[in-house]
Design an enzyme around this catalytic site. Structure first.
Site, PDB file in Angstrom:
ATOM      1  N   ARG A   1       0.652  -1.236   0.070  1.00 50.34           N
ATOM      2  CA  ARG A   1      -0.158   0.002  -0.044  1.00 50.34           C
ATOM      3  C   ARG A   1       0.541   1.485   0.005  1.00 50.34           C
ATOM      4  O   ARG A   1       0.443   2.271   0.353  1.00 50.34           O
ATOM      5  CB  ARG A   1      -1.054   0.204   1.222  1.00 50.34           C
ATOM      6  CG  ARG A   1      -2.038  -1.114   1.237  1.00 50.34           C
ATOM      7  CD  ARG A   1      -3.131  -0.632   1.786  1.00 50.34           C
ATOM      8  NE  ARG A   1      -4.105  -1.957   2.070  1.00 50.34           N
ATOM      9  CZ  ARG A   1      -3.872  -2.965   2.901  1.00 50.34           C
ATOM     10  NH1 ARG A   1      -3.229  -2.788   3.687  1.00 50.34           N
ATOM     11  NH2 ARG A   1      -4.844  -3.981   2.611  1.00 50.34           N
TER      12      ARG A   1
ATOM     13  N   GLU B   1       9.621  19.638 -24.209  1.00 53.12           N
ATOM     14  CA  GLU B   1       8.761  19.675 -23.111  1.00 53.12           C
ATOM     15  C   GLU B   1       9.218  21.071 -22.286  1.00 53.12           C
ATOM     16  O   GLU B   1       8.287  21.687 -21.473  1.00 53.12           O
ATOM     17  CB  GLU B   1       8.793  18.633 -22.224  1.00 53.12           C
ATOM     18  CG  GLU B   1       8.058  17.427 -22.818  1.00 53.12           C
ATOM     19  CD  GLU B   1       6.677  17.045 -22.495  1.00 53.12           C
ATOM     20  OE1 GLU B   1       5.907  17.870 -21.980  1.00 53.12           O
ATOM     21  OE2 GLU B   1       6.229  16.033 -22.850  1.00 53.12           O
TER      22      GLU B   1
ATOM     23  N   GLU C   1      -4.924  17.584 -10.808  1.00 53.17           N
ATOM     24  CA  GLU C   1      -5.821  17.872 -12.015  1.00 53.17           C
ATOM     25  C   GLU C   1      -7.158  18.194 -11.454  1.00 53.17           C
ATOM     26  O   GLU C   1      -8.024  17.815 -12.736  1.00 53.17           O
ATOM     27  CB  GLU C   1      -5.303  17.116 -13.178  1.00 53.17           C
ATOM     28  CG  GLU C   1      -5.295  17.818 -14.370  1.00 53.17           C
ATOM     29  CD  GLU C   1      -4.485  17.087 -15.462  1.00 53.17           C
ATOM     30  OE1 GLU C   1      -3.381  16.373 -15.251  1.00 53.17           O
ATOM     31  OE2 GLU C   1      -5.087  17.008 -16.727  1.00 53.17           O
TER      32      GLU C   1
ATOM     33  N   ASN D   1      -0.611  20.049 -20.240  1.00 51.26           N
ATOM     34  CA  ASN D   1      -0.946  19.418 -21.369  1.00 51.26           C
ATOM     35  C   ASN D   1      -0.940  20.100 -22.754  1.00 51.26           C
ATOM     36  O   ASN D   1      -1.562  19.700 -23.607  1.00 51.26           O
ATOM     37  CB  ASN D   1      -2.338  18.854 -21.036  1.00 51.26           C
ATOM     38  CG  ASN D   1      -2.321  17.874 -20.016  1.00 51.26           C
ATOM     39  OD1 ASN D   1      -1.365  17.196 -19.540  1.00 51.26           O
ATOM     40  ND2 ASN D   1      -3.582  17.761 -19.330  1.00 51.26           N
TER      41      ASN D   1
ATOM     42  N   HIS E   1      -0.542  18.429 -25.928  1.00 53.29           N
ATOM     43  CA  HIS E   1      -0.677  17.042 -25.493  1.00 53.29           C
ATOM     44  C   HIS E   1      -1.788  16.341 -26.336  1.00 53.29           C
ATOM     45  O   HIS E   1      -2.014  15.235 -26.820  1.00 53.29           O
ATOM     46  CB  HIS E   1      -0.646  16.724 -24.354  1.00 53.29           C
ATOM     47  CG  HIS E   1       0.813  16.613 -23.657  1.00 53.29           C
ATOM     48  ND1 HIS E   1       1.633  17.783 -23.708  1.00 53.29           N
ATOM     49  CD2 HIS E   1       1.649  15.472 -23.337  1.00 53.29           C
ATOM     50  CE1 HIS E   1       2.920  17.508 -23.231  1.00 53.29           C
ATOM     51  NE2 HIS E   1       2.689  16.107 -22.930  1.00 53.29           N
TER      52      HIS E   1
ATOM     53  N   LYS F   1       6.802  23.552 -12.867  1.00 53.66           N
ATOM     54  CA  LYS F   1       6.159  22.373 -12.674  1.00 53.66           C
ATOM     55  C   LYS F   1       5.926  22.147 -10.870  1.00 53.66           C
ATOM     56  O   LYS F   1       4.532  21.887 -10.735  1.00 53.66           O
ATOM     57  CB  LYS F   1       6.747  21.005 -13.189  1.00 53.66           C
ATOM     58  CG  LYS F   1       5.991  19.775 -12.769  1.00 53.66           C
ATOM     59  CD  LYS F   1       5.951  18.782 -14.053  1.00 53.66           C
ATOM     60  CE  LYS F   1       5.056  17.673 -13.596  1.00 53.66           C
ATOM     61  NZ  LYS F   1       4.948  16.611 -14.572  1.00 53.66           N
TER      62      LYS F   1
ATOM     63  N   HIS G   1      -1.105  13.485 -28.859  1.00 50.10           N
ATOM     64  CA  HIS G   1      -1.398  12.165 -28.423  1.00 50.10           C
ATOM     65  C   HIS G   1      -2.343  11.697 -29.788  1.00 50.10           C
ATOM     66  O   HIS G   1      -2.025  10.441 -30.126  1.00 50.10           O
ATOM     67  CB  HIS G   1      -2.287  12.072 -27.295  1.00 50.10           C
ATOM     68  CG  HIS G   1      -1.706  12.028 -25.864  1.00 50.10           C
ATOM     69  ND1 HIS G   1      -2.263  12.336 -24.885  1.00 50.10           N
ATOM     70  CD2 HIS G   1      -0.290  11.892 -25.692  1.00 50.10           C
ATOM     71  CE1 HIS G   1      -1.452  12.350 -23.796  1.00 50.10           C
ATOM     72  NE2 HIS G   1      -0.258  12.059 -24.375  1.00 50.10           N
TER      73      HIS G   1
ATOM     74  N   ARG H   1      -3.108  22.350 -13.406  1.00 53.33           N
ATOM     75  CA  ARG H   1      -2.453  21.435 -13.968  1.00 53.33           C
ATOM     76  C   ARG H   1      -2.673  20.914 -15.437  1.00 53.33           C
ATOM     77  O   ARG H   1      -1.699  20.563 -16.120  1.00 53.33           O
ATOM     78  CB  ARG H   1      -2.705  20.032 -12.950  1.00 53.33           C
ATOM     79  CG  ARG H   1      -1.204  19.085 -13.200  1.00 53.33           C
ATOM     80  CD  ARG H   1      -0.997  18.041 -12.253  1.00 53.33           C
ATOM     81  NE  ARG H   1       0.195  17.261 -12.483  1.00 53.33           N
ATOM     82  CZ  ARG H   1       0.757  16.226 -11.871  1.00 53.33           C
ATOM     83  NH1 ARG H   1       0.299  16.163 -10.454  1.00 53.33           N
ATOM     84  NH2 ARG H   1       1.730  15.616 -12.509  1.00 53.33           N
TER      85      ARG H   1
ATOM     86  N   HIS I   1       7.545  10.849 -28.193  1.00 57.43           N
ATOM     87  CA  HIS I   1       6.374  11.792 -27.337  1.00 57.43           C
ATOM     88  C   HIS I   1       6.639  13.040 -27.656  1.00 57.43           C
ATOM     89  O   HIS I   1       5.900  14.018 -27.737  1.00 57.43           O
ATOM     90  CB  HIS I   1       6.276  11.201 -25.986  1.00 57.43           C
ATOM     91  CG  HIS I   1       5.472  12.132 -25.076  1.00 57.43           C
ATOM     92  ND1 HIS I   1       4.128  12.088 -25.265  1.00 57.43           N
ATOM     93  CD2 HIS I   1       5.707  13.190 -23.975  1.00 57.43           C
ATOM     94  CE1 HIS I   1       3.593  12.783 -24.422  1.00 57.43           C
ATOM     95  NE2 HIS I   1       4.542  13.667 -23.761  1.00 57.43           N
TER      96      HIS I   1
ATOM     97  N   LYS J   1       2.747  11.411 -10.863  1.00 59.75           N
ATOM     98  CA  LYS J   1       1.765  10.707 -11.983  1.00 59.75           C
ATOM     99  C   LYS J   1       2.477   9.567 -12.365  1.00 59.75           C
ATOM    100  O   LYS J   1       3.681   9.624 -12.830  1.00 59.75           O
ATOM    101  CB  LYS J   1       1.663  11.582 -13.403  1.00 59.75           C
ATOM    102  CG  LYS J   1       0.343  12.320 -13.043  1.00 59.75           C
ATOM    103  CD  LYS J   1       0.007  13.043 -14.422  1.00 59.75           C
ATOM    104  CE  LYS J   1      -1.311  14.010 -14.333  1.00 59.75           C
ATOM    105  NZ  LYS J   1      -1.567  14.518 -15.664  1.00 59.75           N
TER     106      LYS J   1
HETATM  107 ZN    ZN Z   1       4.813  15.034 -22.221  1.00 60.85          ZN
END
Ligand code: ZN
Ligand code: ADP
Length: 372
Positions: A125, A189, A241, A250, A253, A231, A257, A246, A271, A147
């Site tokens: 946990r 980035e 988020e 993106n 993105h 960040k 994506h 937050r 990416h 994340k």
């Molecule tokens: Zn990214």
């Protein structure tokens, strides 16, 4: 040296940026090595590249304190982020007898960091972990903020958890072995932070991008530290988020994506490269809406192209149309029912979340861009 605190109630941690940190690992991570000793090796996870390049340096550093590493090594690439590998890693940690007081060390790019972070979030946990990010992308983005995730049949990063590291140690020296293409992808980035929230930083990157990409120490440290500071501030204010803050991270993105999905999440488009293209599209679409000038959109595109990143989707040789790309977007994690929040620009250095974007208009816009 720069130390950037990430302020999260009860789970504060530092991001330390300094050349040679890996060599001085035992001092830099001393509080997190306490439970280990001659009979108890320190769990380290790497991929075959970071293990080959840096395990000797780690062994030497640990040796100064009579410590040893025990290694779990995965193949490089996204294929390591699977249910199967997660199970193997968790079983390995349990076999080592890790406790909730222990810390696991992740030495690698985003793939290693995401896998280790998630394994640590569910093992007993929650056991602690320390990030030692070795790609520019992981250093400025994925190693900070908690994340963690694996990929599944349904998509990338859909199974995961928020689990903050206990410490992030960034040694810019490890970037000397990073392939140039990966370096440029990480730089996308970095440009993102300038475009989304800091016009002065964006202008600095326009002038100093070549020095950063050449790994000139002062420029590199400034680029990493400025990115992480932004960040850290955003994560501290909106860890999960739940507000729009937050989500600003993106930028580029959603378009990105879709392009990654269309190219099969393959080496055809990394990416960071997809994010670079995505930011150009976000800037051009913002100009189409009259929110920034065509000159500003061109400036964003020029900065991205100058870094050696792809800037025009018409150069990708895609055979799909705009509607097909929009279809990929509908499967985005960020999709809310039938609409999709889009990160657009109000100015270079000021992103915002637009919720009134018509997907049919996006498809028409993309048809134009695909045609060149
Ligand atoms: Zn990214
Ligand atoms: P990202 O951090 O961009 O998500 P990955 O974790 O997939 O990327 O790493 C990208 C590639 O770079 C992998 O092949 C990895 O083994 C390699 N790599 C990571 N760090 C270094 C480094 N410091 N030197 C050389 N290669 C590295």
């Amino acid at each position: 040296m720069a130390v950037i605190p990430v302020a999260l109630a009860g789970r504060d941690y530092d991001v330390v940026i300094e050349e040679g940190l890996l060599e001085r690992l035992t001092q830099a991570a001393a509080p997190f090595l306490k439970g280990y000793g001659p009979q108890r090796p320190v769990p380290f996870v790497a991929d075959t590249n970071t293990h080959r390049l840096y395990s000797r340096q780690v062994a030497k550093a640990l040796g100064t304190e009579g410590l040893e590493a025990d290694w779990f090594v995965v193949e490089p690439g996204e294929d390591a982020k699977t249910w199967g590998m997660l199970e193997r890693l968790c079983d390995w940690l349990l076999a080592l007898g890790v406790t909730r007081k222990d810390h696991v060390f992740a030495l690698g790019g985003g793939v290693v960091g995401d896998l280790v972070g998630f394994a640590c979030s569910i093992t007993k946990r929650g056991v602690g972990f320390v990030q030692l990010p070795t790609t520019l992308l992981a250093q400025v983005d994925s190693s900070v903020g908690g994340k963690t995730a694996i990929n599944t049949r349904a998509g990338k990063n859909l199974i995961g958890a928020f689990h903050q590291p206990a410490l992030v140690l960034i040694d810019p020296l490890v970037l000397t072995t990073l392939p140039d293409r990966e370096m440029r992808a990480g730089f996308a980035e970095v440009l993102k932070y300038g475009l989304l929230g800091d016009a002065a930083f964006f202008a600095w990157l326009e002038a100093n991008g070549p020095a950063v990409l050449a790994r000139e120490p002062a420029a590199l440290e400034h680029a990493i530290a400025t990115s992480i500071a932004m960040k850290a501030q955003i994560v501290a204010a909106d860890e999960r988020e739940t507000q729009d803050l937050r989500a600003l991270l993106n930028l580029g993105h959603t378009f990105g994506h879709a392009l990654e999905a269309e190219t099969g999440f393959s080496d055809r488009l990394l990416h960071g490269e997809a994010v670079a293209l995505g930011m150009v599209l976000a800037a051009k679409y913002s100009a189409r809406r009259g929110e920034i000038s065509a000159e500003d959109a061109a400036r964003a595109e020029t900065a991205i192209a100058a870094a050696g990143l792809p800037a025009r989707i018409s150069d990708l040789g895609l055979t799909c149309d705009g509607a097909a790309l929009v279809d990929h977007m509908r499967h985005d994690k960020k999709a809310e029912g039938t609409t999709l929040p889009f990160l657009l620009l109000r100015a270079l250095g000021e992103a915002y979340v637009a919720r009134d974007v018509d997907l049919a208009d996006i498809a028409a816009f993309l048809d134009g861009e695909l045609a060149g």
